[in-house]
Design an enzyme around this catalytic site. Structure first.
Site, PDB file in Angstrom:
ATOM      1  CB  SER A  18      -1.861  19.278  23.039  1.00  0.00           C
ATOM      2  OG  SER A  18      -2.191  19.832  21.808  1.00  0.00           O
ATOM      3  CD1 TRP A  44       4.192  27.155  20.865  1.00  0.00           C
ATOM      4  CD2 TRP A  44       4.442  28.382  18.932  1.00  0.00           C
ATOM      5  NE1 TRP A  44       4.634  26.140  19.793  1.00  0.00           N
ATOM      6  CE2 TRP A  44       4.773  26.938  18.757  1.00  0.00           C
ATOM      7  CE3 TRP A  44       4.711  29.348  17.945  1.00  0.00           C
ATOM      8  CZ2 TRP A  44       5.326  26.493  17.556  1.00  0.00           C
ATOM      9  CZ3 TRP A  44       5.125  28.946  16.968  1.00  0.00           C
ATOM     10  CH2 TRP A  44       5.464  27.555  16.607  1.00  0.00           C
ATOM     11  CB  THR A  96       0.569  35.967  22.977  1.00  0.00           C
ATOM     12  OG1 THR A  96       0.377  34.701  22.268  1.00  0.00           O
ATOM     13  CG2 THR A  96      -0.119  37.136  22.158  1.00  0.00           C
ATOM     14  NE  ARG A 132     -18.881  42.126  -7.960  1.00  0.00           N
ATOM     15  CZ  ARG A 132     -18.095  42.596  -9.128  1.00  0.00           C
ATOM     16  NH1 ARG A 132     -17.700  43.881  -9.312  1.00  0.00           N
ATOM     17  NH2 ARG A 132     -17.406  41.256  -9.939  1.00  0.00           N
ATOM     18  N   GLY A 157     -13.138  37.245  -5.932  1.00  0.00           N
ATOM     19  CA  GLY A 157     -11.636  37.613  -6.215  1.00  0.00           C
ATOM     20  C   GLY A 157     -11.110  38.829  -5.395  1.00  0.00           C
ATOM     21  CD  GLU A 165      -5.998  31.751  26.274  1.00  0.00           C
ATOM     22  OE1 GLU A 165      -6.628  31.484  26.924  1.00  0.00           O
ATOM     23  OE2 GLU A 165      -5.582  33.283  26.134  1.00  0.00           O
ATOM     24  CB  THR A 212      -5.859  22.358  19.589  1.00  0.00           C
ATOM     25  OG1 THR A 212      -5.775  21.228  20.147  1.00  0.00           O
ATOM     26  CG2 THR A 212      -4.294  22.712  19.213  1.00  0.00           C
TER      27      THR A 212
HETATM   28  N1  CAA Z   1      -8.893  23.684  36.811  1.00  0.00           N
HETATM   29  C1  CAA Z   1      -8.179  22.984  37.756  1.00  0.00           C
HETATM   30  N2  CAA Z   1      -7.691  21.942  37.832  1.00  0.00           N
HETATM   31  C2  CAA Z   1      -7.516  21.265  36.787  1.00  0.00           C
HETATM   32  C3  CAA Z   1      -8.194  21.749  35.654  1.00  0.00           C
HETATM   33  C4  CAA Z   1      -8.860  22.862  35.658  1.00  0.00           C
HETATM   34  N3  CAA Z   1      -9.613  23.426  34.533  1.00  0.00           N
HETATM   35  N4  CAA Z   1      -7.982  20.751  34.820  1.00  0.00           N
HETATM   36  C5  CAA Z   1      -7.323  19.778  35.266  1.00  0.00           C
HETATM   37  N5  CAA Z   1      -6.807  20.140  36.664  1.00  0.00           N
HETATM   38  C6  CAA Z   1      -6.142  19.374  37.627  1.00  0.00           C
HETATM   39  C7  CAA Z   1      -6.368  17.954  37.761  1.00  0.00           C
HETATM   40  O1  CAA Z   1      -7.441  17.409  38.259  1.00  0.00           O
HETATM   41  C8  CAA Z   1      -5.265  17.152  37.915  1.00  0.00           C
HETATM   42  O2  CAA Z   1      -5.169  17.332  39.217  1.00  0.00           O
HETATM   43  P1  CAA Z   1      -4.847  16.195  40.359  1.00  0.00           P
HETATM   44  O3  CAA Z   1      -3.320  15.563  39.910  1.00  0.00           O
HETATM   45  O4  CAA Z   1      -4.750  16.615  41.795  1.00  0.00           O
HETATM   46  O5  CAA Z   1      -6.105  15.018  40.069  1.00  0.00           O
HETATM   47  C9  CAA Z   1      -4.166  18.190  37.284  1.00  0.00           C
HETATM   48  O6  CAA Z   1      -4.643  19.331  37.074  1.00  0.00           O
HETATM   49  C10 CAA Z   1      -3.548  17.429  35.873  1.00  0.00           C
HETATM   50  O7  CAA Z   1      -4.848  17.436  35.238  1.00  0.00           O
HETATM   51  P2  CAA Z   1      -4.885  16.228  34.018  1.00  0.00           P
HETATM   52  O8  CAA Z   1      -4.642  14.980  34.753  1.00  0.00           O
HETATM   53  O9  CAA Z   1      -6.351  16.310  33.438  1.00  0.00           O
HETATM   54  O10 CAA Z   1      -3.484  16.859  32.988  1.00  0.00           O
HETATM   55  P3  CAA Z   1      -3.436  16.350  31.411  1.00  0.00           P
HETATM   56  O11 CAA Z   1      -2.052  16.506  31.336  1.00  0.00           O
HETATM   57  O12 CAA Z   1      -4.033  14.925  31.093  1.00  0.00           O
HETATM   58  O13 CAA Z   1      -4.516  17.325  30.679  1.00  0.00           O
HETATM   59  C11 CAA Z   1      -4.853  19.116  29.446  1.00  0.00           C
HETATM   60  C12 CAA Z   1      -4.374  18.535  30.711  1.00  0.00           C
HETATM   61  C13 CAA Z   1      -6.125  19.382  29.805  1.00  0.00           C
HETATM   62  C14 CAA Z   1      -4.637  18.344  28.221  1.00  0.00           C
HETATM   63  C15 CAA Z   1      -3.924  20.476  29.480  1.00  0.00           C
HETATM   64  O14 CAA Z   1      -2.730  20.266  29.456  1.00  0.00           O
HETATM   65  C16 CAA Z   1      -4.344  21.474  28.528  1.00  0.00           C
HETATM   66  O15 CAA Z   1      -5.293  22.233  28.534  1.00  0.00           O
HETATM   67  N6  CAA Z   1      -3.599  21.739  27.500  1.00  0.00           N
HETATM   68  C17 CAA Z   1      -3.745  22.486  26.214  1.00  0.00           C
HETATM   69  C18 CAA Z   1      -2.603  23.417  26.707  1.00  0.00           C
HETATM   70  C19 CAA Z   1      -3.069  24.875  26.315  1.00  0.00           C
HETATM   71  O16 CAA Z   1      -4.030  25.478  26.453  1.00  0.00           O
HETATM   72  N7  CAA Z   1      -2.160  25.774  26.123  1.00  0.00           N
HETATM   73  C20 CAA Z   1      -2.419  26.948  26.009  1.00  0.00           C
HETATM   74  C21 CAA Z   1      -1.106  27.829  26.108  1.00  0.00           C
HETATM   75  S1  CAA Z   1      -1.449  29.555  26.306  1.00  0.00           S
HETATM   76  C22 CAA Z   1      -1.649  30.195  24.849  1.00  0.00           C
HETATM   77  O17 CAA Z   1      -1.761  29.747  23.723  1.00  0.00           O
HETATM   78  C23 CAA Z   1      -1.831  31.891  24.755  1.00  0.00           C
HETATM   79  C24 CAA Z   1      -1.464  32.586  23.949  1.00  0.00           C
HETATM   80  O18 CAA Z   1      -0.768  32.470  22.943  1.00  0.00           O
HETATM   81  C25 CAA Z   1      -2.535  33.754  23.737  1.00  0.00           C
END
Ligand code: CAA
Length: 385
Positions: free
Chosen positions: A130, A155, A157, A267, A345, A368, A370
């Site tokens: 996360s 992880w 994919t 059924r 069942g 993508e 939680t």
């Molecule tokens: N678009 C563009 N920029 C963004 C943004 C967005 N949607 N969201 C945040 N930012 C920017 C912020 O403005 C910030 O920029 P500045 O430093 O210039 O201000 C920078 O990015 C960092 O943002 P945050 O401070 O908000 O970052 P954070 O660490 O507090 O939080 C989070 C970010 C939303 C929690 C993010 O880490 C997140 O989405 N986590 C979940 C991870 C995730 O989705 N993983 C998926 C893995 S892929 C997968 O699962 C694929 C698969 O298997 C099929």
């Protein structure tokens, strides 16, 4: 008019036909054997449904965001594993659509469009789930005309079946999330290897593996965008692709609902069809109602994704993307669980497809981001604008 265009309806029908003929008959075996369905991949490539988002300029079909949603939804209705082919091809390549130079796109998009290579996305790590930015440890160090990568991604994919990988790595440890950069890695790069496939609850035919980088040297030209832009490119990508996970969830839920409707009409208990009982009817009505709501939200989010991809400023894309993913996946979990319940069942055994659908639905609440992260993202949009 607030409806799908004729082209979109025709696309849905074409994908549904292919899914009924070539994908649905394979779904149970793909799940049982936990093997990547190469035959399904070939069928999707032949129909140009494997990566239809790739722009025409790079040899792709140039499908819009709603078209990708429809393809993924209809494939997932038959087999969630198979729907990860178009979904992950999009996830892996959107970072390039958003940030890469024309040269990089010209190198990597045509083979993707031709079906010669798949594209995966590598953000997560053992200690960076996360907290994808804050926890990232994979390093990329510039050395003349190359970057040298060291670290582990987890992880991932379709790891091992994809040829190309968009990998996020830290280039400036002092800069926090703004010290992360994105790169394209290729299977076969020296020092790049894979972990063993994970044993999962669902989506079993889609391999999930670790990526290892051990002094992995790549040309500097593989940098996507500029140094330090990687985390933002990664998050902007998710703004577009969480909608494809919503689509996958819709498809899984629709498959389970359709099966359950057919079953309760056949059924018989207490001398009549199970469908005659009002308690069962209320369950079906709730399932269909929630699914319809999630579908409308997902299609609206896809329309916003398309506008943003075309260069318009869409302030609420992040909100809509998280909302669609969160709602559709929660609906998929509840609809598939109710489908198992309606089969009693029979729902609990693998002779019937709904237990597979329930297992497959679970991942849509996790990957993508939680659904707890989606709610956090939505709340931030509300509170911070
Ligand atoms: N678009 C563009 N920029 C963004 C943004 C967005 N949607 N969201 C945040 N930012 C920017 C912020 O403005 C910030 O920029 P500045 O430093 O210039 O201000 C920078 O990015 C960092 O943002 P945050 O401070 O908000 O970052 P954070 O660490 O507090 O939080 C989070 C970010 C939303 C929690 C993010 O880490 C997140 O989405 N986590 C979940 C991870 C995730 O989705 N993983 C998926 C893995 S892929 C997968 O699962 C694929 C698969 O298997 C099929």
């Amino acid at each position: 008019m607030f409806a799908l265009s004729e082209e979109h309806e025709a696309l849905r029908e074409a994908v549904r036909d292919l899914a009924t003929e070539k994908i649905a008959p394979r779904a149970a075996e793909v799940d049982r054997a936990a093997e990547f369905p190469w035959d399904v991949y070939e069928a999707l490539v032949k129909a140009d449904f494997h990566a239809l988002h790739v722009p025409e300029e790079y040899g792709g079909a140039g499908g819009d965001a709603l078209s990708s949603v429809l393809v993924i939804e209809e494939v997932a209705r038959a087999c969630a594993t198979s729907s990860l082919i178009p979904a992950v091809n999009k996830l892996g390549s959107v970072p390039l659509m958003l940030g890469a130079s024309h040269e990089l796109k010209q190198k990597y998009f045509p083979p993707l469009a031709r079906g010669e290579a798949m594209f995966s996305y590598a953000l997560s790590e053992p200690e960076a789930g996360s907290d994808a930015g804050g926890g990232m440890r994979t390093r990329a160090v510039r050395d003349g005309d190359t970057y040298v990568l060291n670290g582990v991604k987890r992880w991932i994919t379709n790891a091992g079946v994809s040829k190309f990988y968009t990998v996020m790595a830290v280039t400036d440890p002092a800069a926090g999330p703004n010290g992360i950069s994105a790169f394209v890695l290729e299977d076969g790069d020296p020092g790049f290897s894979f972990g063993a496939p994970e044993h999962k609850l669902g989506i079993k035919g889609s391999p999930t593996r670790e990526l290892y980088f051990d002094n992995c040297e790549i040309p500097a030209s593989r940098l996507v965008g500029d140094e330090g832009e990687g985390f933002k490119i990664a998050l902007r990508t998710l703004d577009h692709t969480r909608i494809t996970i919503a689509a996958q969830a819709l498809g899984i839920a629709q498959g389970a609902l359709d099966y359950a409707v057919g079953y309760v009409k056949e059924r018989r208990q207490f001398g009549r069809a199970v469908a005659d009982f009002q308690g069962v009817q209320f369950m079906l009505a709730d399932m269909a109602m929630n699914l319809a709501a999630a579908r409308q939200l997902t299609y609206a989010a896809a329309a916003k994704s398309e506008l943003a991809m075309a260069g318009e400023k869409v302030e609420d894309l992040t909100f809509f993307s998280s909302a669609a993913k969160c709602l559709a996946s929660d609906v998929a979990m509840s609809v598939t669980t109710d489908a198992v319940q309606l089969l009693g069942g029979y729902g609990y055994v693998s002779d019937y497809p709904v237990e597979r659908m329930m297992r497959d639905a679970k991942i849509t609440q996790i990957y993508e981001g939680t659904n707890q992260i989606q709610r956090m993202v939505m709340a931030r949009q509300l509170l911070n604008g």
